[in-house]
Design a protein around this motif. Structure first.
Motif, PDB file in Angstrom:
ATOM      1  N   THR A   1     -30.027  -1.532   6.738  1.00 51.49           N
ATOM      2  CA  THR A   1     -28.624  -1.551   7.189  1.00 51.49           C
ATOM      3  C   THR A   1     -28.205  -0.205   7.792  1.00 51.49           C
ATOM      4  OG1 THR A   1     -27.748  -1.066   4.975  1.00 51.49           O
ATOM      5  CG2 THR A   1     -27.963  -3.379   5.577  1.00 51.49           C
ATOM      6  N   SER A   2     -29.055   0.815   7.657  1.00 47.91           N
ATOM      7  CA  SER A   2     -28.803   2.078   8.373  1.00 47.91           C
ATOM      8  C   SER A   2     -29.061   1.917   9.863  1.00 47.91           C
ATOM      9  CB  SER A   2     -29.710   3.204   7.854  1.00 47.91           C
ATOM     10  OG  SER A   2     -29.234   3.688   6.638  1.00 47.91           O
ATOM     11  N   TYR A   3     -29.947   0.991  10.201  1.00 45.10           N
ATOM     12  CA  TYR A   3     -30.347   0.843  11.609  1.00 45.10           C
ATOM     13  C   TYR A   3     -29.131   0.653  12.532  1.00 45.10           C
ATOM     14  CZ  TYR A   3     -32.466  -0.980  15.854  1.00 45.10           C
ATOM     15  OH  TYR A   3     -32.798  -1.195  17.174  1.00 45.10           O
ATOM     16  N   PRO A   4     -28.252  -0.332  12.277  1.00 41.81           N
ATOM     17  CA  PRO A   4     -27.095  -0.481  13.169  1.00 41.81           C
ATOM     18  C   PRO A   4     -26.156   0.732  13.137  1.00 41.81           C
ATOM     19  CG  PRO A   4     -26.938  -1.981  11.277  1.00 41.81           C
ATOM     20  CD  PRO A   4     -28.316  -1.413  11.273  1.00 41.81           C
ATOM     21  N   LEU A   5     -25.990   1.339  11.969  1.00 38.76           N
ATOM     22  CA  LEU A   5     -25.080   2.487  11.861  1.00 38.76           C
ATOM     23  C   LEU A   5     -25.590   3.679  12.666  1.00 38.76           C
ATOM     24  CD1 LEU A   5     -24.549   2.255   7.997  1.00 38.76           C
ATOM     25  CD2 LEU A   5     -22.727   1.957   9.675  1.00 38.76           C
ATOM     26  N   VAL A   6     -26.874   3.999  12.483  1.00 34.68           N
ATOM     27  CA  VAL A   6     -27.455   5.169  13.158  1.00 34.68           C
ATOM     28  C   VAL A   6     -27.602   4.907  14.656  1.00 34.68           C
ATOM     29  CG1 VAL A   6     -29.410   6.757  13.234  1.00 34.68           C
ATOM     30  CG2 VAL A   6     -28.656   5.840  11.047  1.00 34.68           C
ATOM     31  N   LYS A   7     -28.047   3.686  14.991  1.00 32.49           N
ATOM     32  CA  LYS A   7     -28.215   3.332  16.405  1.00 32.49           C
ATOM     33  C   LYS A   7     -26.883   3.493  17.158  1.00 32.49           C
ATOM     34  CE  LYS A   7     -28.957  -0.739  19.249  1.00 32.49           C
ATOM     35  NZ  LYS A   7     -29.104  -2.196  19.194  1.00 32.49           N
ATOM     36  N   GLU A   8     -25.825   2.898  16.623  1.00 30.81           N
ATOM     37  CA  GLU A   8     -24.533   2.962  17.307  1.00 30.81           C
ATOM     38  C   GLU A   8     -23.977   4.388  17.316  1.00 30.81           C
ATOM     39  OE1 GLU A   8     -23.280   0.577  19.159  1.00 30.81           O
ATOM     40  OE2 GLU A   8     -24.915  -0.758  18.582  1.00 30.81           O
ATOM     41  N   TRP A   9     -24.248   5.147  16.250  1.00 35.63           N
ATOM     42  CA  TRP A   9     -23.827   6.550  16.233  1.00 35.63           C
ATOM     43  C   TRP A   9     -24.507   7.307  17.373  1.00 35.63           C
ATOM     44  CZ3 TRP A   9     -26.479  11.261  15.353  1.00 35.63           C
ATOM     45  CH2 TRP A   9     -25.659  12.370  15.131  1.00 35.63           C
ATOM     46  N   LEU A  10     -25.819   7.118  17.505  1.00 32.87           N
ATOM     47  CA  LEU A  10     -26.564   7.813  18.553  1.00 32.87           C
ATOM     48  C   LEU A  10     -26.114   7.369  19.945  1.00 32.87           C
ATOM     49  CD1 LEU A  10     -30.140   7.846  17.002  1.00 32.87           C
ATOM     50  CD2 LEU A  10     -28.861   9.866  17.750  1.00 32.87           C
ATOM     51  N   LEU A  11     -25.917   6.058  20.137  1.00 35.51           N
ATOM     52  CA  LEU A  11     -25.522   5.555  21.449  1.00 35.51           C
ATOM     53  C   LEU A  11     -24.138   6.058  21.856  1.00 35.51           C
ATOM     54  CD1 LEU A  11     -26.843   1.858  21.343  1.00 35.51           C
ATOM     55  CD2 LEU A  11     -27.820   3.802  22.578  1.00 35.51           C
ATOM     56  N   SER A  12     -23.302   6.354  20.870  1.00 32.74           N
ATOM     57  CA  SER A  12     -21.940   6.789  21.203  1.00 32.74           C
ATOM     58  C   SER A  12     -21.849   8.311  21.401  1.00 32.74           C
ATOM     59  CB  SER A  12     -20.959   6.332  20.121  1.00 32.74           C
ATOM     60  OG  SER A  12     -21.269   6.974  18.914  1.00 32.74           O
ATOM     61  N   ARG A  13     -22.943   9.042  21.210  1.00 33.89           N
ATOM     62  CA  ARG A  13     -22.924  10.502  21.456  1.00 33.89           C
ATOM     63  C   ARG A  13     -23.166  10.744  22.937  1.00 33.89           C
ATOM     64  NH1 ARG A  13     -20.278  11.492  17.165  1.00 33.89           N
ATOM     65  NH2 ARG A  13     -20.243   9.228  17.043  1.00 33.89           N
ATOM     66  N   SER A  14     -22.359  11.603  23.533  1.00 34.07           N
ATOM     67  CA  SER A  14     -22.519  11.831  24.978  1.00 34.07           C
ATOM     68  C   SER A  14     -23.717  12.736  25.271  1.00 34.07           C
ATOM     69  CB  SER A  14     -21.241  12.426  25.560  1.00 34.07           C
ATOM     70  OG  SER A  14     -20.871  13.552  24.797  1.00 34.07           O
ATOM     71  N   ASP A  15     -24.006  13.675  24.375  1.00 35.55           N
ATOM     72  CA  ASP A  15     -25.120  14.589  24.609  1.00 35.55           C
ATOM     73  C   ASP A  15     -26.172  14.439  23.499  1.00 35.55           C
ATOM     74  OD1 ASP A  15     -26.848  16.594  25.246  1.00 35.55           O
ATOM     75  OD2 ASP A  15     -25.346  18.190  25.325  1.00 35.55           O
ATOM     76  N   LYS A  16     -27.234  13.694  23.821  1.00 31.68           N
ATOM     77  CA  LYS A  16     -28.278  13.392  22.821  1.00 31.68           C
ATOM     78  C   LYS A  16     -28.945  14.656  22.272  1.00 31.68           C
ATOM     79  CE  LYS A  16     -28.248   8.855  23.192  1.00 31.68           C
ATOM     80  NZ  LYS A  16     -26.833   8.955  23.554  1.00 31.68           N
ATOM     81  N   LYS A  17     -28.964  15.684  23.096  1.00 30.27           N
ATOM     82  CA  LYS A  17     -29.631  16.925  22.691  1.00 30.27           C
ATOM     83  C   LYS A  17     -28.959  17.520  21.447  1.00 30.27           C
ATOM     84  CE  LYS A  17     -31.302  21.229  24.823  1.00 30.27           C
ATOM     85  NZ  LYS A  17     -30.686  22.267  24.000  1.00 30.27           N
ATOM     86  N   LYS A  18     -27.671  17.295  21.342  1.00 27.28           N
ATOM     87  CA  LYS A  18     -26.909  17.918  20.255  1.00 27.28           C
ATOM     88  C   LYS A  18     -26.898  17.089  18.969  1.00 27.28           C
ATOM     89  CE  LYS A  18     -23.832  20.397  23.383  1.00 27.28           C
ATOM     90  NZ  LYS A  18     -22.516  20.356  24.029  1.00 27.28           N
ATOM     91  N   ALA A  19     -27.502  15.888  18.992  1.00 27.31           N
ATOM     92  CA  ALA A  19     -27.408  14.973  17.848  1.00 27.31           C
ATOM     93  C   ALA A  19     -28.701  14.932  17.029  1.00 27.31           C
ATOM     94  CB  ALA A  19     -27.073  13.575  18.345  1.00 27.31           C
ATOM     95  N   GLY A  20     -28.574  15.188  15.738  1.00 32.48           N
ATOM     96  CA  GLY A  20     -29.736  15.142  14.853  1.00 32.48           C
ATOM     97  C   GLY A  20     -29.483  14.272  13.631  1.00 32.48           C
ATOM     98  N   ILE A  21     -30.579  13.863  12.995  1.00 32.09           N
ATOM     99  CA  ILE A  21     -30.463  13.028  11.788  1.00 32.09           C
ATOM    100  C   ILE A  21     -31.181  13.693  10.633  1.00 32.09           C
ATOM    101  CG2 ILE A  21     -31.033  10.795  10.748  1.00 32.09           C
ATOM    102  CD1 ILE A  21     -31.036   9.706  13.652  1.00 32.09           C
TER     103      ILE A  21
END
Ligand SMILES: [Mn+2]
Length: 357
Positions: free
Chosen positions: A162-182
């Motif tokens: 159930t983390s998959y939809p949460l993390v996926k949508e979080w990542l897709l909604s970030r404008s700059d992927k470079k700045k996003a980490g998990i």
């Protein structure tokens, strides 16, 4: 009608029952909305969702354990965690639970007839909305980010799929992927490409999320200790950096924190999502879960790491997974099962605290 109020239901009500857990559900509704009357509570909940904003963290429950596979029972996690959380006053908006059909996982595994039948059952008519828990969660979280792009969502699972939809949508909604980490807390790597032919489950979700990252090193795992492969294997062949539980025990929280900060800073990461599988903790603190493991992390170390981490990074998404309140592994005293729920409540409170900063 608001799409979210179709996809979701009242907090704690995502596990469909007639009588089971009725008292617990009523207690939660009363604590959240100040009334036992479901119709009144529903009216307040719908109003809250209509005026959804990012001024305080949002809580969402995904009470599905259909992606689990060893010992189920995490479907009761969202109800139980909230019960613990509400022992103290907390500032958050509860958007409710994903409506779960317990036999489904993701719509991509279904044929058209099943989707049609389930749409009728869930929505009363054939509407173009998803029917499986992971698909509903994707749509609901996507909708939340559309309404409130700055939303800080805390998800309660559910098994770790159930983390998959949460993390996926979080990542897709970030404008700059470079700045996003998990930052992923877990005893296990969850890095299988597929398990028994299924690509979205508790053992595979992390691998399946990698394609949404800027690069694989934007995900860092901590607490690993139960893996058929070595740390070197995961680094060399899969490209994943890990801090095993034994390293945290040896180095302590301060040194571990420095490693985490250094890792993400080097990549230019500014914003973090924290996925917390309760089995990252030692089984002494996390007995009520599907796969408890010895020699795990201490809650005090996790709290120190996360609090200090939130000084260096914006933490804008988080989840707490695999809490299975009614599961009692062999050799565990009922007393310890209860205390492991208290610990889960503490972790939930901690995650809310770092999301609020
Ligand atoms: Mn996991």
């Amino acid at each position: 009608m608001n799409k979210l109020t179709q996809l979701l239901t009242l907090p704690g009500n995502g596990v469909h029952t007639v009588h089971t857990a009725r008292e617990r559900k009523e207690k939660l509704i009363e604590a959240l909305f100040g009334t036992k009357d479901t119709a009144k509570a529903r009216a307040i909940w719908e109003k809250n969702i209509d005026s959804l904003s990012s001024d305080r963290p949002l809580v969402i429950g995904i009470p599905s354990d259909n992606g689990g596979g060893i010992q189920r029972g995490a479907n009761w996690g969202p109800l139980a965690i909230r019960g613990e959380l509400l022992r103290e006053k907390n500032e958050f908006l509860d958007v409710g639970d994903v409506r779960v059909i317990p036999h489904l996982l993701h719509d991509k595994y279904l044929n058209e007839k099943t989707i049609r039948d389930c749409r009728k059952a869930l929505y009363g008519k054939v509407v173009k909305l998803p029917v499986s828990p992971l698909s509903i969660a994707e749509e609901a979280v996507n909708e939340i980010y559309k309404k409130a792009p700055e939303a800080r969502i805390l998800g309660f699972g559910g098994d770790h799929s159930t983390s998959y939809p949460l993390v996926k949508e979080w990542l897709l909604s970030r404008s700059d992927k470079k700045k996003a980490g998990i930052l992923h807390f877990d005893a296990h790597t969850d890095l299988l490409e597929e398990r028994l032919g299924i690509d979205l489950c508790f053992g595979t979700w992390t691998f399946q999320i990698l394609k949404f990252l800027k690069s694989r090193d934007h995900l860092l795992q901590i607490g690993i200790r139960s893996s058929g492969k070595t740390k070197t294997h995961w680094k060399k062949n899969v490209g994943i950096e890990q801090i095993w539980a034994s390293e945290v025990a040896k180095d302590g929280a301060d040194k571990t924190l420095k490693r985490i900060v250094k890792h993400f800073k080097r990549l230019g990461v500014e914003e973090l999502y924290v996925s917390f599988d309760i089995d990252a903790l030692d089984e002494k603190f996390a007995a009520a879960t599907g796969t408890p493991e010895k020699e795990g992390l201490l809650p005090t170390d996790c709290a120190a790491i996360l609090r200090l981490l939130s000084r260096d990074f914006k933490i804008t998404g988080a989840d707490l997974m695999e809490v299975a309140p009614f599961v009692l592994p062999e050799g565990v005293e009922p007393r310890d099962q209860k205390s492991s729920l208290t610990v889960a409540g503490d972790i939930a409170r901690l995650l809310l605290e770092i999301l609020r900063k």
